[in-house]
Design a protein around this motif. Structure first.
Motif, PDB file in Angstrom:
ATOM      1  N   GLY A  20       0.810  -1.215   0.000  1.00 40.04           N
ATOM      2  CA  GLY A  20       0.000   0.000   0.000  1.00 40.04           C
ATOM      3  C   GLY A  20       0.836   1.255   0.000  1.00 40.04           C
ATOM      4  N   PRO A  21       0.995   1.907   1.164  1.00 37.53           N
ATOM      5  CA  PRO A  21       1.751   3.156   1.190  1.00 37.53           C
ATOM      6  C   PRO A  21       3.203   2.936   0.750  1.00 37.53           C
ATOM      7  N   PRO A  22       3.792   3.928   0.098  1.00 35.64           N
ATOM      8  CA  PRO A  22       5.186   3.781  -0.329  1.00 35.64           C
ATOM      9  C   PRO A  22       6.121   3.530   0.857  1.00 35.64           C
ATOM     10  N   ARG A  26       6.232   4.685   5.027  1.00 30.65           N
ATOM     11  CA  ARG A  26       6.206   3.748   6.156  1.00 30.65           C
ATOM     12  C   ARG A  26       7.434   3.872   7.045  1.00 30.65           C
ATOM     13  N   LEU A  27       8.535   4.376   6.496  1.00 28.24           N
ATOM     14  CA  LEU A  27       9.782   4.441   7.263  1.00 28.24           C
ATOM     15  C   LEU A  27      10.115   5.845   7.765  1.00 28.24           C
ATOM     16  N   LYS A  62      -5.487  -1.366  -4.402  1.00 33.41           N
ATOM     17  CA  LYS A  62      -4.043  -1.328  -4.275  1.00 33.41           C
ATOM     18  C   LYS A  62      -3.512  -0.144  -5.070  1.00 33.41           C
ATOM     19  N   ARG A  63      -2.291   0.266  -4.750  1.00 32.92           N
ATOM     20  CA  ARG A  63      -1.659   1.330  -5.520  1.00 32.92           C
ATOM     21  C   ARG A  63      -1.627   0.969  -6.985  1.00 32.92           C
ATOM     22  N   GLY A  64      -1.867   1.945  -7.827  1.00 35.09           N
ATOM     23  CA  GLY A  64      -1.773   1.716  -9.257  1.00 35.09           C
ATOM     24  C   GLY A  64      -3.053   1.182  -9.899  1.00 35.09           C
TER      25      GLY A  64
END
Length: 65
Positions: A20-22, A26-27, A62-64
């Motif tokens: 999901g999130p890039p 997340r980091l 989902k992404r994309g």
């Protein structure tokens, strides 16, 4: 070992795409952990990257997509 490493990289990329999130999102907060305790940061990062992605909530894309 080359083909095994390549497969691992592809599997990691697929799991990251499904998460999901890039990865950068997340980091984002983890730089503070690294500043406080580099060893804990490394262990948490390894555990995070090794964990399978959580299933998407019903009705989300989902992404994309």
């Amino acid at each position: 070992m080359g083909p095994l490493l390549a497969r691992a990289v592809l599997d990691l990329a697929a799991a990251d795409a499904a998460a999901g999130p890039p990865l950068a999102d997340r980091l984002r907060a983890w730089s503070g952990i690294a500043a406080a305790d580099a060893e804990v940061h490394d262990r948490v990062l390894a555990a995070h990257l090794a964990a399978p992605p959580r299933p998407a909530a019903p009705g989300t894309k989902k992404r994309g997509q």
